[in-house]
Design a protein around this motif. Structure first.
Motif, short mmCIF file in Angstrom:
data_model
loop_
_atom_site.label_atom_id
_atom_site.label_comp_id
_atom_site.label_asym_id
_atom_site.label_seq_id
_atom_site.Cartn_x
_atom_site.Cartn_y
_atom_site.Cartn_z
N SER A 177 46.21 24.70 35.75
CA SER A 177 47.00 24.50 36.98
C SER A 177 46.58 23.24 37.71
O SER A 177 47.42 22.48 38.21
CB SER A 177 46.83 25.72 37.89
OG SER A 177 47.34 26.88 37.30
N GLY A 178 45.27 23.01 37.78
CA GLY A 178 44.78 21.81 38.45
C GLY A 178 45.19 20.54 37.72
O GLY A 178 45.60 19.55 38.34
N VAL A 179 45.09 20.56 36.40
CA VAL A 179 45.48 19.39 35.61
C VAL A 179 46.98 19.16 35.72
O VAL A 179 47.44 18.00 35.77
CB VAL A 179 45.05 19.57 34.14
CG1 VAL A 179 45.49 18.37 33.30
CG2 VAL A 179 43.53 19.75 34.04
N TYR A 180 47.76 20.24 35.78
CA TYR A 180 49.21 20.09 35.94
C TYR A 180 49.53 19.38 37.26
O TYR A 180 50.41 18.49 37.31
CB TYR A 180 49.88 21.47 35.92
CG TYR A 180 51.37 21.42 36.18
CD1 TYR A 180 52.25 21.02 35.18
CD2 TYR A 180 51.89 21.77 37.43
CE1 TYR A 180 53.62 20.96 35.42
CE2 TYR A 180 53.25 21.71 37.68
CZ TYR A 180 54.11 21.31 36.67
OH TYR A 180 55.46 21.25 36.92
N ALA A 181 48.81 19.73 38.32
CA ALA A 181 49.03 19.07 39.61
C ALA A 181 48.74 17.57 39.51
O ALA A 181 49.47 16.74 40.06
CB ALA A 181 48.15 19.72 40.67
N LEU A 182 47.67 17.22 38.80
CA LEU A 182 47.35 15.80 38.60
C LEU A 182 48.49 15.10 37.87
O LEU A 182 48.89 13.98 38.24
CB LEU A 182 46.05 15.66 37.80
CG LEU A 182 44.75 16.14 38.44
CD1 LEU A 182 43.60 16.02 37.45
CD2 LEU A 182 44.43 15.34 39.71
N LYS A 203 47.63 23.19 26.96
CA LYS A 203 48.68 22.90 27.94
C LYS A 203 48.34 21.69 28.80
O LYS A 203 49.22 20.90 29.16
CB LYS A 203 48.91 24.13 28.81
CG LYS A 203 49.99 23.96 29.86
CD LYS A 203 50.13 25.22 30.71
CE LYS A 203 51.17 25.02 31.81
NZ LYS A 203 51.29 26.22 32.67
N SER A 204 47.05 21.54 29.14
CA SER A 204 46.64 20.42 30.00
C SER A 204 46.94 19.07 29.35
O SER A 204 47.46 18.15 30.00
CB SER A 204 45.15 20.53 30.33
OG SER A 204 44.88 21.58 31.22
N LEU A 205 46.61 18.94 28.09
CA LEU A 205 46.87 17.67 27.41
C LEU A 205 48.37 17.43 27.25
O LEU A 205 48.85 16.30 27.34
CB LEU A 205 46.20 17.65 26.04
CG LEU A 205 44.67 17.59 26.02
CD1 LEU A 205 44.18 17.23 24.63
CD2 LEU A 205 44.13 16.58 27.01
N MET A 206 49.09 18.49 27.03
CA MET A 206 50.54 18.35 26.82
C MET A 206 51.25 17.88 28.09
O MET A 206 52.12 17.00 28.04
CB MET A 206 51.12 19.67 26.34
CG MET A 206 50.65 20.04 24.93
SD MET A 206 51.26 21.64 24.37
CE MET A 206 50.58 21.72 22.71
N VAL A 207 50.88 18.44 29.25
CA VAL A 207 51.54 18.01 30.49
C VAL A 207 51.12 16.60 30.87
O VAL A 207 51.93 15.82 31.42
CB VAL A 207 51.28 19.00 31.65
CG1 VAL A 207 51.87 20.36 31.34
CG2 VAL A 207 49.80 19.13 31.97
#
Length: 589
Positions: A177-182, A203-207
């Protein structure tokens, strides 16, 4: 101090001259010549390191150095809210700030900083305690112009249950969630380091790769839940990607998706897959992809063979950087065959390759005509089998031969003879090396600037009858170095800046006085655990050597806060129990 220099030139000309001096630590002697030189040195100062003691002087420092672009708070251990507030109100136009090693990142301080530092491009929060998603939410909102972000290796004090949650019931870590916000806010992001964040997933790398179109560098070392599927997605989708760094990735046989992803990586020039399982088939796919590859790290990797690495290096003969640390199957003969492809290498790391001997060292020196740096730590270097066709390599500037238990004076002398332009040499924990080797190094390598002889008990006295005009740093922690050697070093090393003597039991106050009296440019000295050095020498050093900026005192030193502040007003930070930073650190004020 006079008003003008003896030679009257326009300020622009003097600035060009000052820039030729190099690091701003060399500006100080120039700044006392005249007021104009002081103003120029103040104007050219662009970085500042803040410690617990110097934080008291921030308003004065900001007023003096009005062109600062980088501030490093990684050595500050107090409440960060105050310094961040002062920086926010300073009027500076910062480009980079380092908030590493903090127990907590204050949200209000980050918001204040973001509201005033509109052009901040780089934020480093490595090894920060209690880094959570809401810190990333604030960073994303407060610093929309960020191009580089480092939130690697957070240090959480919470205890985790088997389910991965903290005993307290809340999730004390950075998540997807935090990485998505970034990824949604930082549209200009070019470089991100997520290493050590154990609870982020694919998911973090993908977003990130989907939402940050300019992304060029991604590091996810020691991220347990990142898989080859996410790496394949990033490599395929992030068309600007230059560098990918991951570890402990299982890259199995016949992983078609990952292998085919390299076909789309038209800009990828730096691959780091440390401590991963890398099959030959993956190396073959990199060969077929025809990448603009110039840096490759396969340190401590398993799964590939000599045939695989040979084919890859034959394809990419323009590699400038190669790290094969811990690749245990490599032999001297293997290096002979591979070295045919090393013609463009500037840096090679063969540390922990236990089958490699002197033969490998001389082979790469002969074949690598552009080589600048060699690392062969903890190998089998030291065998006295010198080749008949040894050649001199004038380009090698840095050599790390630490922890080679067979390395003795004979080999060191030969290495010094074939690398005459060495500037940095590490012989730490080489127990057979003596002062005879050190003298030969100084005699042969007149460009030497940094020497590390930590834990070298065989190095005691030194007999030197020539000047060490370039030597700036000696790290001799736990070595056998004695007072006589210090006296010689002090007498011959006119440019010595950093001296680390931590744990040197043969050193007394007499030797320390010799070197401090003689080295007029000395800036930092570490006497931690020097049990035979009287703690009373600290005050003498501060007042006898005005150039000193940092002292780590010997055991038994105890001083009132008023005295520490007095030392600081004289420009010297006396810091008990702190680590010695030495090489590469800017002066404190």
């Amino acid at each position: 101090m006079s008003d003008k220099p003896m030679v009257d030139l326009p300020p622009e000309c003097w600035e060009l001259i000052f820039n030729l001096v190099g690091h701003h630590r060399h500006f100080e002697p120039l700044s006392v010549v005249c007021r104009q030189f002081l103003a120029i040195s103040n104007r050219l100062r662009v970085s500042l390191t803040v410690s617990d003691q110097t934080v008291l002087f921030l308003p004065r420092l900001f007023q003096r150095f009005q062109h600062l672009r980088k501030i490093d708070l990684s050595e500050f251990h107090g409440d960060l809210e105050g310094p961040l507030s002062q920086i926010a109100k300073s009027g500076l136009d910062l480009e980079a700030i380092n908030l590493s090693n903090q127990r907590n990142l204050p949200l209000d301080g980050l918001r204040k900083l973001g509201s005033n530092m509109k052009n901040l491009r780089s934020l480093t929060c490595s090894k920060s305690g209690s880094l959570l998603d809401f810190h990333l939410f604030v960073i994303a909102t407060s610093f929309p112009s960020l191009e580089e972000l480092d939130i690697s290796y957070p240090e959480h004090e919470h205890c985790y249950s088997l389910s991965g949650l903290a005993d307290s019931g809340r999730f004390p870590a950075v998540t997807d969630s935090g990485v998505y916000a970034l990824s949604m806010k930082l549209k200009n992001l070019i470089k991100i380091n997520l290493s050590g964040n154990s609870f982020i997933h694919d998911k973090s790398l993908m977003v990130l790769s989907s939402n940050c179109a300019s992304l060029r560098e991604i590091a996810v070392q020691d991220c347990a839940f990142i898989t080859q599927s996410a790496l394949a997605f990033v490599i395929s989708c992030a068309r600007e990607l230059r560098s990918i760094s991951a570890s402990e990735i299982w890259l199995p046989f016949k992983d078609v998706g990952f292998e085919q992803s390299f076909v789309y990586a038209k800009a990828l020039c730096d691959i780091n897959l440390s401590t991963s399982f890398v099959a030959d088939e993956l190396l073959y796919s990199i060969v077929e992809a025809c990448l603009p590859l110039n840096k490759l790290t396969l340190a401590h990797c398993d799964g590939f063979t000599f045939a695989g690495i040979s084919l890859l290096l034959a394809k990419y003969q323009c590699l400038s950087f190669l790290n094969l640390e811990g690749v245990s199957f490599l032999t001297d003969q293997n290096i002979v065959e591979l070295s045919k492809f090393f013609s463009m290498l500037t840096s090679i790391n063969l540390s922990l390759c236990s089958k490699l001997t002197n033969s490998t060292f001389f082979t790469i020196l002969k074949r690598c005509h552009f080589l600048n740096e060699v690392k062969m730590e903890r190998t089998n270097v030291g065998e006295e089998d010198f080749a008949a066709d040894i050649v001199v390599n004038h380009r090698v500037k840095s050599l790390n031969l630490a922890r080679n238990c067979k390395l003795g004076d004979g080999s060191v002398k030969k290495f010094a003879a074939v690398c005459p332009n060495l500037q940095q040499l590490n012989l730490s924990s080489c127990s057979k090396v003596t002062g005879e080797s050190v003298v030969e190094i100084f005699k042969r390598c007149r460009e030497i600037r940094r020497l590390e002889i930590n834990q070298c008990s065989g190095i005691k006295g030194l007999v030197i009858d020539f000047e060490l005009s370039k030597l700036e740093e000696i790290s001799a922690k736990g070595s056998g170095i004695n007072n006589e050697a210090l006296a010689v070093i002090g007498k011959r090393s006119c440019r010595l800046l950093h001296l680390d003597l931590a744990g040197c039991l043969n050193v007394t106050a007499k030797g320390v006085k010799e070197v401090v009296q003689s080295c007029r440019l000395l800036r930092e000295i570490n006497l931690k655990c020097c049990d035979n050095v009287n703690a009373g020498i600290v005050a003498w050093m501060v007042f006898s050597r005005p150039s000193l900026r940092k002292i780590i005192p010997p055991c038994g030193f105890a001083s009132a806060e008023s005295q520490i502040n007095l030392f600081l007003r004289h420009g010297c930070l006396v810091c008990e129990g702190q680590h010695f930073k030495g090489h590469g650190k800017p002066p404190l004020i």
